[in-house]
Write a protein that holds these residues in place. Structure first.
Motif, PDB file in Angstrom:
ATOM      1  N   LEU A 202     -94.847  33.366 -22.819  1.00  0.00           N
ATOM      2  CA  LEU A 202     -95.019  31.882 -22.670  1.00  0.00           C
ATOM      3  C   LEU A 202     -95.253  31.120 -23.936  1.00  0.00           C
ATOM      4  O   LEU A 202     -96.263  31.860 -24.675  1.00  0.00           O
ATOM      5  CB  LEU A 202     -96.075  31.682 -21.534  1.00  0.00           C
ATOM      6  CG  LEU A 202     -96.302  30.435 -20.778  1.00  0.00           C
ATOM      7  CD1 LEU A 202     -95.039  30.052 -19.922  1.00  0.00           C
ATOM      8  CD2 LEU A 202     -97.406  30.556 -19.924  1.00  0.00           C
ATOM      9  N   PHE A 203     -94.641  30.237 -24.311  1.00  0.00           N
ATOM     10  CA  PHE A 203     -95.009  29.236 -25.535  1.00  0.00           C
ATOM     11  C   PHE A 203     -95.256  27.832 -25.283  1.00  0.00           C
ATOM     12  O   PHE A 203     -94.864  27.253 -24.368  1.00  0.00           O
ATOM     13  CB  PHE A 203     -93.615  29.423 -26.452  1.00  0.00           C
ATOM     14  CG  PHE A 203     -93.070  30.754 -26.490  1.00  0.00           C
ATOM     15  CD1 PHE A 203     -93.454  31.550 -27.586  1.00  0.00           C
ATOM     16  CD2 PHE A 203     -92.297  31.436 -25.818  1.00  0.00           C
ATOM     17  CE1 PHE A 203     -92.906  32.796 -28.110  1.00  0.00           C
ATOM     18  CE2 PHE A 203     -91.731  32.721 -25.917  1.00  0.00           C
ATOM     19  CZ  PHE A 203     -92.264  33.333 -27.120  1.00  0.00           C
TER      20      PHE A 203
ATOM     21  N   LEU B 118     -92.741  26.686 -22.347  1.00  0.00           N
ATOM     22  CA  LEU B 118     -91.827  27.005 -22.323  1.00  0.00           C
ATOM     23  C   LEU B 118     -91.664  28.639 -22.072  1.00  0.00           C
ATOM     24  O   LEU B 118     -92.525  29.442 -22.521  1.00  0.00           O
ATOM     25  CB  LEU B 118     -90.649  26.845 -23.259  1.00  0.00           C
ATOM     26  CG  LEU B 118     -90.405  25.440 -23.284  1.00  0.00           C
ATOM     27  CD1 LEU B 118     -89.225  25.159 -24.470  1.00  0.00           C
ATOM     28  CD2 LEU B 118     -89.678  24.796 -22.161  1.00  0.00           C
ATOM     29  N   GLY B 119     -90.799  29.369 -21.229  1.00  0.00           N
ATOM     30  CA  GLY B 119     -90.888  30.823 -20.943  1.00  0.00           C
ATOM     31  C   GLY B 119     -89.536  31.513 -21.349  1.00  0.00           C
ATOM     32  O   GLY B 119     -88.693  30.795 -20.644  1.00  0.00           O
TER      33      GLY B 119
ATOM     34  N   CYS C 288     -98.979  33.560 -24.621  1.00  0.00           N
ATOM     35  CA  CYS C 288     -99.394  34.739 -23.724  1.00  0.00           C
ATOM     36  C   CYS C 288     -98.090  35.522 -23.214  1.00  0.00           C
ATOM     37  O   CYS C 288     -97.255  34.928 -23.273  1.00  0.00           O
ATOM     38  CB  CYS C 288    -100.402  34.419 -22.814  1.00  0.00           C
ATOM     39  SG  CYS C 288     -99.968  33.504 -21.455  1.00  0.00           S
ATOM     40  N   THR C 289     -98.302  36.455 -22.517  1.00  0.00           N
ATOM     41  CA  THR C 289     -97.434  37.243 -21.894  1.00  0.00           C
ATOM     42  C   THR C 289     -97.708  37.468 -20.472  1.00  0.00           C
ATOM     43  O   THR C 289     -98.695  37.956 -20.248  1.00  0.00           O
ATOM     44  CB  THR C 289     -96.844  38.411 -22.398  1.00  0.00           C
ATOM     45  OG1 THR C 289     -96.199  38.221 -23.606  1.00  0.00           O
ATOM     46  CG2 THR C 289     -95.837  39.286 -21.618  1.00  0.00           C
ATOM     47  N   LEU C 290     -96.854  36.960 -19.370  1.00  0.00           N
ATOM     48  CA  LEU C 290     -97.425  37.146 -18.228  1.00  0.00           C
ATOM     49  C   LEU C 290     -96.778  38.104 -17.578  1.00  0.00           C
ATOM     50  O   LEU C 290     -95.511  38.371 -17.570  1.00  0.00           O
ATOM     51  CB  LEU C 290     -97.040  35.893 -17.202  1.00  0.00           C
ATOM     52  CG  LEU C 290     -97.755  34.636 -17.647  1.00  0.00           C
ATOM     53  CD1 LEU C 290     -96.885  33.341 -17.154  1.00  0.00           C
ATOM     54  CD2 LEU C 290     -99.200  34.353 -17.442  1.00  0.00           C
ATOM     55  N   THR C 291     -97.515  39.200 -16.932  1.00  0.00           N
ATOM     56  CA  THR C 291     -96.811  40.397 -16.387  1.00  0.00           C
ATOM     57  C   THR C 291     -97.058  40.359 -14.779  1.00  0.00           C
ATOM     58  O   THR C 291     -98.156  40.465 -14.545  1.00  0.00           O
ATOM     59  CB  THR C 291     -97.087  41.740 -16.829  1.00  0.00           C
ATOM     60  OG1 THR C 291     -96.906  41.964 -18.386  1.00  0.00           O
ATOM     61  CG2 THR C 291     -96.428  42.801 -16.141  1.00  0.00           C
ATOM     62  N   VAL C 292     -96.232  39.835 -14.000  1.00  0.00           N
ATOM     63  CA  VAL C 292     -96.223  39.150 -12.648  1.00  0.00           C
ATOM     64  C   VAL C 292     -95.874  40.522 -11.742  1.00  0.00           C
ATOM     65  O   VAL C 292     -94.560  40.512 -11.797  1.00  0.00           O
ATOM     66  CB  VAL C 292     -95.532  38.188 -12.324  1.00  0.00           C
ATOM     67  CG1 VAL C 292     -95.771  37.533 -11.085  1.00  0.00           C
ATOM     68  CG2 VAL C 292     -96.119  37.010 -13.465  1.00  0.00           C
ATOM     69  N   GLU C 293     -96.752  41.003 -10.994  1.00  0.00           N
ATOM     70  CA  GLU C 293     -96.007  42.265 -10.020  1.00  0.00           C
ATOM     71  C   GLU C 293     -95.790  41.528  -8.874  1.00  0.00           C
ATOM     72  O   GLU C 293     -96.521  40.547  -8.431  1.00  0.00           O
ATOM     73  CB  GLU C 293     -97.276  43.074  -9.844  1.00  0.00           C
ATOM     74  CG  GLU C 293     -97.890  43.952 -11.429  1.00  0.00           C
ATOM     75  CD  GLU C 293     -99.217  44.541 -11.189  1.00  0.00           C
ATOM     76  OE1 GLU C 293     -99.801  44.552  -9.924  1.00  0.00           O
ATOM     77  OE2 GLU C 293     -99.835  45.024 -12.058  1.00  0.00           O
TER      78      GLU C 293
ATOM     79  N   TYR D 257     -79.650  35.594 -19.004  1.00  0.00           N
ATOM     80  CA  TYR D 257     -80.257  34.198 -19.393  1.00  0.00           C
ATOM     81  C   TYR D 257     -81.556  34.229 -18.249  1.00  0.00           C
ATOM     82  O   TYR D 257     -81.234  34.018 -17.119  1.00  0.00           O
ATOM     83  CB  TYR D 257     -79.530  33.045 -19.429  1.00  0.00           C
ATOM     84  CG  TYR D 257     -79.962  31.733 -19.745  1.00  0.00           C
ATOM     85  CD1 TYR D 257     -80.316  31.190 -20.967  1.00  0.00           C
ATOM     86  CD2 TYR D 257     -80.820  31.020 -18.594  1.00  0.00           C
ATOM     87  CE1 TYR D 257     -80.789  30.028 -21.399  1.00  0.00           C
ATOM     88  CE2 TYR D 257     -81.446  29.851 -18.959  1.00  0.00           C
ATOM     89  CZ  TYR D 257     -81.418  29.280 -20.562  1.00  0.00           C
ATOM     90  OH  TYR D 257     -82.000  28.135 -20.545  1.00  0.00           O
ATOM     91  N   MET D 258     -82.999  34.099 -18.716  1.00  0.00           N
ATOM     92  CA  MET D 258     -83.903  33.764 -17.942  1.00  0.00           C
ATOM     93  C   MET D 258     -85.070  32.976 -18.576  1.00  0.00           C
ATOM     94  O   MET D 258     -85.701  33.415 -19.450  1.00  0.00           O
ATOM     95  CB  MET D 258     -84.487  35.085 -17.245  1.00  0.00           C
ATOM     96  CG  MET D 258     -85.963  34.810 -16.378  1.00  0.00           C
ATOM     97  SD  MET D 258     -86.366  36.500 -15.535  1.00  0.00           S
ATOM     98  CE  MET D 258     -87.548  35.893 -14.759  1.00  0.00           C
ATOM     99  N   ARG D 259     -85.013  31.545 -18.425  1.00  0.00           N
ATOM    100  CA  ARG D 259     -85.717  30.631 -19.048  1.00  0.00           C
ATOM    101  C   ARG D 259     -86.512  29.815 -18.165  1.00  0.00           C
ATOM    102  O   ARG D 259     -85.897  29.389 -17.129  1.00  0.00           O
ATOM    103  CB  ARG D 259     -84.924  29.745 -20.137  1.00  0.00           C
ATOM    104  CG  ARG D 259     -84.152  30.418 -20.923  1.00  0.00           C
ATOM    105  CD  ARG D 259     -85.113  31.132 -21.997  1.00  0.00           C
ATOM    106  NE  ARG D 259     -84.288  31.923 -23.190  1.00  0.00           N
ATOM    107  CZ  ARG D 259     -83.911  33.304 -23.285  1.00  0.00           C
ATOM    108  NH1 ARG D 259     -84.143  33.998 -22.195  1.00  0.00           N
ATOM    109  NH2 ARG D 259     -83.203  33.704 -24.129  1.00  0.00           N
ATOM    110  N   THR D 260     -87.743  29.367 -18.424  1.00  0.00           N
ATOM    111  CA  THR D 260     -88.431  28.619 -17.487  1.00  0.00           C
ATOM    112  C   THR D 260     -89.140  27.736 -18.392  1.00  0.00           C
ATOM    113  O   THR D 260     -89.504  27.634 -19.507  1.00  0.00           O
ATOM    114  CB  THR D 260     -89.447  29.528 -16.750  1.00  0.00           C
ATOM    115  OG1 THR D 260     -90.519  30.057 -17.732  1.00  0.00           O
ATOM    116  CG2 THR D 260     -88.676  30.700 -15.900  1.00  0.00           C
ATOM    117  N   SER D 261     -89.837  26.750 -17.532  1.00  0.00           N
ATOM    118  CA  SER D 261     -90.631  25.735 -17.950  1.00  0.00           C
ATOM    119  C   SER D 261     -91.894  25.838 -17.071  1.00  0.00           C
ATOM    120  O   SER D 261     -91.945  26.048 -15.823  1.00  0.00           O
ATOM    121  CB  SER D 261     -90.173  24.107 -17.935  1.00  0.00           C
ATOM    122  OG  SER D 261     -90.036  23.882 -16.705  1.00  0.00           O
ATOM    123  N   ALA D 262     -92.990  25.891 -17.724  1.00  0.00           N
ATOM    124  CA  ALA D 262     -94.219  26.241 -17.000  1.00  0.00           C
ATOM    125  C   ALA D 262     -95.224  25.113 -17.053  1.00  0.00           C
ATOM    126  O   ALA D 262     -95.406  24.601 -17.932  1.00  0.00           O
ATOM    127  CB  ALA D 262     -95.000  27.602 -17.254  1.00  0.00           C
TER     128      ALA D 262
END
Length: 153
Positions: A149-150, A135-136, A11-16, A112-117
């Motif tokens: 998000l993957f 991973l994001g 999915c794609t999270l669009t966080v306001e 670079y903007m990478r995350t683990s969720a």
């Protein structure tokens, strides 16, 4: 040796976001809170509405690298609540980070903007999120963050 894990788009999270609240310098760097006010989740495996119940608690180190620690939740169209704990790093050249800080649109390839969720729910229909690594890859927008998000397969 086993093959490297693959990534499956979820999915794609669009966080306001509300404006940044600066706390000042802490033990490790500059501390700030960015309240989460809502948003949406869209994708092949997850969809929903992000609830305005969280924030991103950031630490910005002296080298400009930001540790991101966002915690929030979303509700799926069928009523499940899913918690999101998304942590990672954002960094790049000082001039690019300055443009981001000013709210300018910046091509995400410039930093670079990478995350683990970690996702968690008590709803059995979505139990699979409780035992999946995510991973994001992120993009900072003027008043939101977009995270692709993957699932790690």
């Amino acid at each position: 040796m086993r093959a490297a894990p693959a990534l499956r788009p979820v999915c794609t999270l669009t966080v306001e976001l509300s404006p940044v609240r600066e706390l000042g310098r802490g033990r490790a760097g500059k501390k700030r809170i960015i309240p989460i006010t809502g948003g949406r989740v869209e994708g092949p495996e997850l969809a929903g509405t992000i609830l305005g119940v969280g924030a991103d608690w950031q630490t910005v180190y002296d080298n400009g690298c930001a540790w991101l620690d966002a915690r929030y939740a979303f509700e799926t169209p069928d009523g499940a609540l899913i918690e999101v704990v998304n942590q990672g790093y954002r960094h790049g050249p000082p001039e690019v980070l300055a443009r981001l800080a000013e709210g300018e649109p910046v091509d995400p390839e410039e930093y670079y903007m990478r995350t683990s969720a970690r996702l968690e729910t008590g709803d059995p229909r979505y139990d699979w999120v409780n035992c999946t690594l995510f991973l994001g890859s992120g993009t900072r927008l003027p008043s939101a963050v977009e995270i692709a998000l993957f699932a790690v397969t």
